[in-house]
Design a protein around this motif. Structure first.
Motif, PDB file in Angstrom:
ATOM      1  N   UNK A 126     -18.592 -20.322 -43.659  1.00 50.05           N
ATOM      2  CA  UNK A 126     -18.013 -19.214 -42.911  1.00 50.05           C
ATOM      3  C   UNK A 126     -18.524 -17.863 -43.380  1.00 50.05           C
ATOM      4  N   UNK A 127     -18.670 -17.709 -44.691  1.00 44.11           N
ATOM      5  CA  UNK A 127     -19.199 -16.451 -45.227  1.00 44.11           C
ATOM      6  C   UNK A 127     -20.668 -16.257 -44.851  1.00 44.11           C
ATOM      7  N   UNK A 128     -21.445 -17.343 -44.833  1.00 44.91           N
ATOM      8  CA  UNK A 128     -22.881 -17.259 -44.542  1.00 44.91           C
ATOM      9  C   UNK A 128     -23.173 -17.149 -43.053  1.00 44.91           C
ATOM     10  N   UNK A 129     -22.197 -17.452 -42.193  1.00 48.64           N
ATOM     11  CA  UNK A 129     -22.436 -17.457 -40.751  1.00 48.64           C
ATOM     12  C   UNK A 129     -22.943 -16.116 -40.239  1.00 48.64           C
ATOM     13  N   UNK A 130     -22.496 -15.037 -40.871  1.00 47.91           N
ATOM     14  CA  UNK A 130     -22.938 -13.713 -40.448  1.00 47.91           C
ATOM     15  C   UNK A 130     -24.422 -13.477 -40.648  1.00 47.91           C
ATOM     16  N   UNK A 131     -25.072 -14.310 -41.469  1.00 48.67           N
ATOM     17  CA  UNK A 131     -26.507 -14.161 -41.697  1.00 48.67           C
ATOM     18  C   UNK A 131     -27.332 -14.696 -40.531  1.00 48.67           C
ATOM     19  N   UNK A 132     -26.747 -15.559 -39.723  1.00 48.92           N
ATOM     20  CA  UNK A 132     -27.488 -16.259 -38.679  1.00 48.92           C
ATOM     21  C   UNK A 132     -27.258 -15.614 -37.313  1.00 48.92           C
ATOM     22  N   UNK A 133     -28.277 -15.666 -36.451  1.00 46.70           N
ATOM     23  CA  UNK A 133     -28.132 -15.154 -35.089  1.00 46.70           C
ATOM     24  C   UNK A 133     -27.314 -16.130 -34.250  1.00 46.70           C
ATOM     25  N   UNK A 134     -26.884 -15.655 -33.075  1.00 46.05           N
ATOM     26  CA  UNK A 134     -26.134 -16.517 -32.184  1.00 46.05           C
ATOM     27  C   UNK A 134     -26.935 -17.728 -31.744  1.00 46.05           C
TER      28      UNK A 134
END
Length: 276
Positions: free
Chosen positions: A105-113
């Protein structure tokens, strides 16, 4: 969002309500927490409303995890009443899966949609193929007595589930079947594991989306409270219906329903990546 805005978006509201009913039944039937229905439905609804594609997928995934909390609890209770919940497996998996989900969940912001959509689609195809051909059982079946294998599997399931926005059932169910559980018991235990995934993943998506701009109204990080309320309540109410249906079906039928469902969802995600 005031009453006038809600009335202007009545098709969106009705769509969320329908999503809640379908995802709730799917949660009880397949032990999947409903995320495989909620993520594409919510993503498409927000895209139609004009929100940015990258933000949309993150909101859909994060909100899906939050919705799975009440749905998973209702589904797990229904399976527990039928004796289809393995408490020993739950105690072994829960602590590790919480860590894996929170990290994801924390790392999800690193990835594009689009990256999240591709992850969702590829994993859906792999899981469906595994259900039909059973290669995971051949690869991992002899490791069913290993606590270390269970913990490694739990971390991977938690991490991938948080990126997909699912309760982990589409990963947990075939893994538990490979470790020797019956399909019905795997589905029931998966529903309870999904609650741990959802709580941890939701917290991660709140934190990673806290400072993001241009989110839909009533968003708390990447969690949209309107979708959480509408879909979550209806999904929780309908989950016991799916659980009752699951116990009327034979295991072979349940496996093929699960596989077809995952392929359809995966194709939907790839369509969005390729054609926008």
């Amino acid at each position: 969002m005031d009453l006038g805005s809600l009335l202007a978006y009545w098709p969106f509201v009705l769509g969320l309500m329908a999503t809640g009913v379908v995802s709730g039944v799917a949660a009880g039937l397949l032990g999947i927490g409903g995320g495989a229905v909620i993520v594409p439905a919510l993503s498409n609804a927000l895209l139609l409303m004009g929100y940015d594609g990258d933000i949309v997928q993150h909101v859909a995934v994060g909100t899906s995890l939050a919705i799975i909390i009440p749905t998973g609890i209702m589904s797990a209770r229904a399976h527990h009443k039928r004796g289809a919940l393995d408490m020993d497996i739950l105690k072994l998996w829960a602590p590790v899966i919480v860590i894996g989900t929170f990290v994801g969940g924390l790392m999800a912001g690193w990835y594009s949609g689009d990256v999240l959509r591709v992850v969702f689609a590829v994993m859906a195809f792999v899981i469906a193929a595994n259900i039909v051909f059973g290669f995971q059982t051949r690869l991992m079946g002899h490791l069913h007595g290993s606590s270390l294998t269970h913990r490694i599997s739990a971390f991977i399931v938690g991490y991938m589930s948080s990126l997909m926005g699912i309760g982990g059932g589409s990963l947990t169910v075939p893994t538990l079947v490979a470790f020797g559980q019956s399909m019905h018991r795997a589905v029931g235990t998966s529903a309870a594991i999904g609650v741990a995934i959802a709580v941890s993943g939701t917290l991660g998506f709140i934190i990673s989306g806290w400072s993001v701009a241009n989110l839909p109204p009533l968003s708390f990080g990447y969690i949209n409270l309107l979708a959480l309320a509408l879909v979550g309540v209806l999904a929780a109410l309908c989950a016991p219906l799916g659980a009752a249906l699951a116990h009327r079906m034979d295991q072979k039928t349940l496996k093929y329903v699960f596989a077809i469902f995952l392929v359809a969802v995966g194709l939907n995600m790839l369509w969005k990546v390729i054609f926008g």
